[in-house]
Motif scaffolding. Sequence first.
Motif, PDB file in Angstrom:
ATOM      1  N   UNK A   1      27.804  54.888  26.628  1.00 22.35           N
ATOM      2  CA  UNK A   1      29.161  54.812  27.165  1.00 22.35           C
ATOM      3  C   UNK A   1      30.198  54.811  26.056  1.00 22.35           C
ATOM      4  N   UNK A   2      29.806  54.406  24.868  1.00 22.20           N
ATOM      5  CA  UNK A   2      30.670  54.498  23.687  1.00 22.20           C
ATOM      6  C   UNK A   2      29.776  54.724  22.471  1.00 22.20           C
ATOM      7  N   UNK A   3      30.275  55.511  21.525  1.00 20.22           N
ATOM      8  CA  UNK A   3      29.542  55.780  20.294  1.00 20.22           C
ATOM      9  C   UNK A   3      30.375  55.315  19.107  1.00 20.22           C
ATOM     10  N   UNK A   4      29.700  55.093  17.999  1.00 18.11           N
ATOM     11  CA  UNK A   4      30.375  54.684  16.774  1.00 18.11           C
ATOM     12  C   UNK A   4      30.372  55.834  15.776  1.00 18.11           C
TER      13      UNK A   4
ATOM     14  N   UNK B   1      41.446  65.515  20.120  1.00 17.85           N
ATOM     15  CA  UNK B   1      41.832  64.188  19.664  1.00 17.85           C
ATOM     16  C   UNK B   1      41.345  63.113  20.627  1.00 17.85           C
ATOM     17  N   UNK B   2      40.791  62.050  20.066  1.00 13.51           N
ATOM     18  CA  UNK B   2      40.335  60.891  20.838  1.00 13.51           C
ATOM     19  C   UNK B   2      40.859  59.626  20.181  1.00 13.51           C
ATOM     20  N   UNK B   3      40.926  58.564  20.958  1.00 17.96           N
ATOM     21  CA  UNK B   3      41.356  57.272  20.401  1.00 17.96           C
ATOM     22  C   UNK B   3      40.141  56.465  19.985  1.00 17.96           C
TER      23      UNK B   3
ATOM     24  N   UNK C   1      33.916  53.358  13.642  1.00 14.97           N
ATOM     25  CA  UNK C   1      35.006  53.484  14.607  1.00 14.97           C
ATOM     26  C   UNK C   1      34.393  53.672  15.992  1.00 14.97           C
ATOM     27  N   UNK C   2      34.702  52.759  16.897  1.00 13.42           N
ATOM     28  CA  UNK C   2      34.174  52.848  18.261  1.00 13.42           C
ATOM     29  C   UNK C   2      35.029  53.796  19.090  1.00 13.42           C
ATOM     30  N   UNK C   3      34.349  54.727  19.801  1.00 13.56           N
ATOM     31  CA  UNK C   3      35.048  55.722  20.618  1.00 13.56           C
ATOM     32  C   UNK C   3      34.387  55.752  21.999  1.00 13.56           C
ATOM     33  N   UNK C   4      35.205  55.608  23.044  1.00 12.98           N
ATOM     34  CA  UNK C   4      34.668  55.722  24.404  1.00 12.98           C
ATOM     35  C   UNK C   4      34.171  57.146  24.636  1.00 12.98           C
ATOM     36  N   UNK C   5      33.012  57.229  25.273  1.00 14.81           N
ATOM     37  CA  UNK C   5      32.359  58.527  25.457  1.00 14.81           C
ATOM     38  C   UNK C   5      32.537  59.020  26.890  1.00 14.81           C
TER      39      UNK C   5
END
Length: 300
Positions: A211-214, A246-248, A280-284
């Motif tokens: 659900x989120x990757x680093x 671009x992602x947050x 950096x954690x990014x919602x997937x």
Amino acid sequence: MKILNFTFISFVVLGIISCTNGDQKSDAYGNFEANELIVSSEMPGKILQLDVEEGIQLKQGQLVGLVDTVLLQKQKNVIAATIRSIDSKTQSQAPEIEVLTEQRSYLLTEKKRVIKLIEGNAATQKQLDDLESQITVIDKKITATKVKYYELNKGVLSQKSPLYEQLKQLEEQINKSKLINPVDGQILSVYKRTGEVTGAGMPLYKIADMSSLNLKAYITGAQIPHIKLNQKVEVLIDEDEKTNRKLEGEVIWISSKAEFTPKTIQTKEERVSQVYAIKVKVNNDGSLKIGMPGEVRFGK
């Protein structure tokens, strides 16, 4: 001829300046990774059931399989039979206690009757005292009888304690034979199948929360004073050959010590420099994959 050469060089320089101004350089580069967990069997034996396939989603606490427990169940039955045989060797206190309990019940009934007679002046206090004395004697006999039979059976009953402990251990092993998925996530790899034999600690499958990757990236010593935990950053991934998406992201980890630049990240000249790793954690939303390259821009 000189005028033509000057004009050509001017166009090249202007083109380079134009490209440089239009293409903002990212602050850090790296690859996406997940918190992967390898799930193993706690008990050895034949896998009777293992409902896992690569790509499927599992919930925490979900039962996914079972290791053969037939031998453990047979051992449990043997111990239970041994306990029953020990019980058959003990002497029962029940008959004597039952007689004394009936006598005590009768005396309590008589006590209530005498109390009512005393209220009507039809009985004496001595009669009540005698009944209370008899009840006290009965209570002492009941206690003495319990102690007597406890002493008689103590040697036999002491054999049961270690057997009960063995039963608890077998129950625990049987419970551990149930394969319970430990975390929510997606199965990445499967190492064992139904029907195969596994050992204690042998990997069954690999799972990760997708659900989120680093994004693990690297920054220089000059950049690290300006980076802090929980800082919001901009993450770029390849949209196509020419554009980025671009992602947050959020900085969740900063290395406490420097390391040499990984060979797979930078050029040969830059590999001799030391850098700091960050995550950096990014919602997937489904577009991020493990190993995918990414870039980080920290902003002003």
